[in-house]
Motif scaffolding. Structure first.
Motif, PDB file in Angstrom:
ATOM      1  N   MET A   1       0.848  -1.169   0.000  1.00 20.24           N
ATOM      2  CA  MET A   1       0.000   0.000   0.000  1.00 20.24           C
ATOM      3  C   MET A   1       0.896   1.234   0.000  1.00 20.24           C
ATOM      4  SD  MET A   1      -2.407   1.115   3.210  1.00 20.24           S
ATOM      5  CE  MET A   1      -1.588   0.095   4.385  1.00 20.24           C
ATOM      6  N   ALA A   2       0.536   2.226  -0.820  1.00 21.52           N
ATOM      7  CA  ALA A   2       1.314   3.460  -0.939  1.00 21.52           C
ATOM      8  C   ALA A   2       0.358   4.644  -1.067  1.00 21.52           C
ATOM      9  CB  ALA A   2       2.232   3.392  -2.160  1.00 21.52           C
ATOM     10  N   THR A   3       0.870   5.812  -0.761  1.00 27.29           N
ATOM     11  CA  THR A   3       0.137   7.050  -1.014  1.00 27.29           C
ATOM     12  C   THR A   3       0.744   7.650  -2.266  1.00 27.29           C
ATOM     13  OG1 THR A   3      -0.321   7.338   1.326  1.00 27.29           O
ATOM     14  CG2 THR A   3      -0.540   9.288  -0.078  1.00 27.29           C
ATOM     15  N   VAL A   4      -0.067   7.765  -3.325  1.00 26.61           N
ATOM     16  CA  VAL A   4       0.425   8.093  -4.655  1.00 26.61           C
ATOM     17  C   VAL A   4      -0.248   9.348  -5.198  1.00 26.61           C
ATOM     18  CG1 VAL A   4       0.720   7.231  -7.022  1.00 26.61           C
ATOM     19  CG2 VAL A   4       0.734   5.616  -5.096  1.00 26.61           C
ATOM     20  N   TYR A   5       0.567  10.280  -5.646  1.00 23.20           N
ATOM     21  CA  TYR A   5       0.067  11.452  -6.386  1.00 23.20           C
ATOM     22  C   TYR A   5       0.121  11.048  -7.851  1.00 23.20           C
ATOM     23  CZ  TYR A   5       0.012  16.323  -8.159  1.00 23.20           C
ATOM     24  OH  TYR A   5      -0.282  17.497  -8.824  1.00 23.20           O
ATOM     25  N   TYR A   6      -1.040  10.779  -8.451  1.00 20.19           N
ATOM     26  CA  TYR A   6      -1.152  10.310  -9.837  1.00 20.19           C
ATOM     27  C   TYR A   6      -1.822  11.419 -10.629  1.00 20.19           C
ATOM     28  CZ  TYR A   6      -2.728   7.287 -13.723  1.00 20.19           C
ATOM     29  OH  TYR A   6      -2.968   6.720 -14.952  1.00 20.19           O
ATOM     30  N   THR A   7      -1.124  11.930 -11.656  1.00 21.06           N
ATOM     31  CA  THR A   7      -1.646  13.084 -12.385  1.00 21.06           C
ATOM     32  C   THR A   7      -1.009  13.179 -13.763  1.00 21.06           C
ATOM     33  OG1 THR A   7      -2.164  15.438 -12.116  1.00 21.06           O
ATOM     34  CG2 THR A   7       0.067  14.730 -11.494  1.00 21.06           C
ATOM     35  N   ALA A   8      -1.432  14.167 -14.494  1.00 15.54           N
ATOM     36  CA  ALA A   8      -0.829  14.499 -15.787  1.00 15.54           C
ATOM     37  C   ALA A   8      -0.292  15.918 -15.709  1.00 15.54           C
ATOM     38  CB  ALA A   8      -1.854  14.391 -16.908  1.00 15.54           C
ATOM     39  N   SER A   9       0.691  16.196 -16.559  1.00 13.82           N
ATOM     40  CA  SER A   9       1.318  17.514 -16.551  1.00 13.82           C
ATOM     41  C   SER A   9       1.783  17.866 -17.956  1.00 13.82           C
ATOM     42  CB  SER A   9       2.537  17.496 -15.608  1.00 13.82           C
ATOM     43  OG  SER A   9       3.257  18.701 -15.677  1.00 13.82           O
ATOM     44  N   LEU A 109      -4.949  -1.481  -0.262  1.00 12.24           N
ATOM     45  CA  LEU A 109      -4.795  -0.794  -1.539  1.00 12.24           C
ATOM     46  C   LEU A 109      -4.135   0.571  -1.336  1.00 12.24           C
ATOM     47  CD1 LEU A 109      -8.261  -1.724  -3.088  1.00 12.24           C
ATOM     48  CD2 LEU A 109      -6.039  -2.794  -3.545  1.00 12.24           C
ATOM     49  N   ASP A 110      -3.908   1.272  -2.440  1.00 11.42           N
ATOM     50  CA  ASP A 110      -3.242   2.572  -2.399  1.00 11.42           C
ATOM     51  C   ASP A 110      -4.203   3.707  -2.090  1.00 11.42           C
ATOM     52  OD1 ASP A 110      -0.846   1.346  -3.137  1.00 11.42           O
ATOM     53  OD2 ASP A 110      -1.097   1.802  -5.267  1.00 11.42           O
ATOM     54  N   VAL A 111      -3.633   4.809  -1.618  1.00 10.78           N
ATOM     55  CA  VAL A 111      -4.348   6.067  -1.457  1.00 10.78           C
ATOM     56  C   VAL A 111      -3.955   6.944  -2.636  1.00 10.78           C
ATOM     57  CG1 VAL A 111      -4.557   8.169  -0.070  1.00 10.78           C
ATOM     58  CG2 VAL A 111      -4.421   5.928   1.056  1.00 10.78           C
ATOM     59  N   TRP A 112      -4.943   7.517  -3.309  1.00  7.73           N
ATOM     60  CA  TRP A 112      -4.698   8.393  -4.449  1.00  7.73           C
ATOM     61  C   TRP A 112      -4.857   9.845  -4.030  1.00  7.73           C
ATOM     62  CZ3 TRP A 112      -8.335   8.418  -9.339  1.00  7.73           C
ATOM     63  CH2 TRP A 112      -7.845   9.327 -10.276  1.00  7.73           C
ATOM     64  N   VAL A 113      -3.761  10.585  -4.073  1.00  2.39           N
ATOM     65  CA  VAL A 113      -3.821  12.029  -3.915  1.00  2.39           C
ATOM     66  C   VAL A 113      -4.077  12.541  -5.322  1.00  2.39           C
ATOM     67  CG1 VAL A 113      -2.571  14.112  -3.241  1.00  2.39           C
ATOM     68  CG2 VAL A 113      -2.255  11.986  -1.945  1.00  2.39           C
ATOM     69  N   MET A 114      -5.284  13.066  -5.539  1.00  4.11           N
ATOM     70  CA  MET A 114      -5.785  13.344  -6.877  1.00  4.11           C
ATOM     71  C   MET A 114      -5.758  14.834  -7.189  1.00  4.11           C
ATOM     72  SD  MET A 114      -9.745  12.861  -7.838  1.00  4.11           S
ATOM     73  CE  MET A 114     -10.015  11.682  -9.107  1.00  4.11           C
ATOM     74  N   GLY A 115      -5.427  15.122  -8.430  1.00  2.00           N
ATOM     75  CA  GLY A 115      -5.608  16.485  -8.919  1.00  2.00           C
ATOM     76  C   GLY A 115      -4.564  17.463  -8.428  1.00  2.00           C
ATOM     77  N   GLY A 117      -1.970  20.342  -7.372  1.00  2.00           N
ATOM     78  CA  GLY A 117      -0.610  20.402  -6.862  1.00  2.00           C
ATOM     79  C   GLY A 117      -0.539  20.936  -5.449  1.00  2.00           C
ATOM     80  N   GLN A 118      -1.450  21.841  -5.080  1.00  2.00           N
ATOM     81  CA  GLN A 118      -1.453  22.373  -3.718  1.00  2.00           C
ATOM     82  C   GLN A 118      -1.768  21.269  -2.715  1.00  2.00           C
ATOM     83  OE1 GLN A 118      -0.442  25.181  -2.534  1.00  2.00           O
ATOM     84  NE2 GLN A 118      -0.304  26.413  -4.378  1.00  2.00           N
ATOM     85  N   THR A 119      -2.724  20.431  -3.042  1.00  2.00           N
ATOM     86  CA  THR A 119      -3.062  19.308  -2.167  1.00  2.00           C
ATOM     87  C   THR A 119      -1.885  18.361  -2.057  1.00  2.00           C
ATOM     88  OG1 THR A 119      -5.413  19.478  -2.681  1.00  2.00           O
ATOM     89  CG2 THR A 119      -4.634  17.344  -1.877  1.00  2.00           C
ATOM     90  N   ALA A 120      -1.294  18.007  -3.185  1.00  2.00           N
ATOM     91  CA  ALA A 120      -0.127  17.118  -3.165  1.00  2.00           C
ATOM     92  C   ALA A 120       1.018  17.748  -2.377  1.00  2.00           C
ATOM     93  CB  ALA A 120       0.312  16.798  -4.588  1.00  2.00           C
TER      94      ALA A 120
END
Length: 180
Positions: A1-9, A109-115, A117-120
């Motif tokens: 399990m991981a905390t993941v910042y998944y995004t596009a740039s 399962l993983d945690v998704w930090v979504m969307g 950049g300030q939140t991430a």
């Protein structure tokens, strides 16, 4: 399990333009089932968290029923932001406290930090992000919301191509950041 910042740039590090548009992203060729694709990623997500700007973008651009089955949180101090019928919780407080609830909700399962950049950036500053997965589009915007508006150190652990995108998985370097 991981905390993941998944995004596009974009290549110059923006996730939305000045008008909060994702046209630069949505007009490109990308295989959701391919390398670093959304389908495999979201199948391993047990909980997700986003900022209020991301939540409001979803509500505006993808109205209707909430599209995620995972427990979901929005970071906000504004009451009444969640649309009736959306099974989304709000949180206004210490991110470390919320992170414990996210991990519990995610189970194995993983945690998704979504969307946003300030939140991430808040999760990075607290040393709570394990990985960042970014699909880089072949364009620049010159302005908009930054991918990650905080100084941080990362180690590249995987890279591939999917359609028009260069995709990279990064591991947060907590030692270089003097965190935990």
């Amino acid at each position: 399990m991981a905390t993941v910042y998944y995004t596009a740039s974009t290549m110059d590090g923006f996730i939305v333009d000045e008008a909060d548009s994702l046209d630069w992203l949505l007009s490109r060729t990308f295989d959701p089932g391919g390398p670093f694709g959304y389908e495999a990623f979201v199948a391993d997500v047990g909980a997700l968290v986003m900022g209020s700007a991301t939540y409001e973008w979803i509500v505006k651009n993808q109205p209707g029923e909430w599209m995620y089955t995972q427990p979901s949180w929005v970071l906000t101090s504004r009451p009444g932001i969640v649309v009736d019928g959306h099974p989304v919780q709000t949180f206004d407080g210490d991110i470390a406290t919320l992170h414990g609830a996210l991990l519990e909700a995610a189970g194995d399962l993983d945690v998704w930090v979504m969307g946003g950049g300030q939140t991430a950036a808040g999760f990075v500053a607290a040393g709570l992000i394990d990985e960042m997965v970014v699909t880089y589009a072949p364009c620049t915007l010159g302005a908009g919301a930054r991918l990650l508006p905080i100084r941080s150190e990362w180690e590249l652990i995987d890279v591939d191509r999917n359609g028009e995108f260069v995709c990279a998985r990064w591991r947060f370097n907590k030692a270089a950041a003097n965190i935990g």
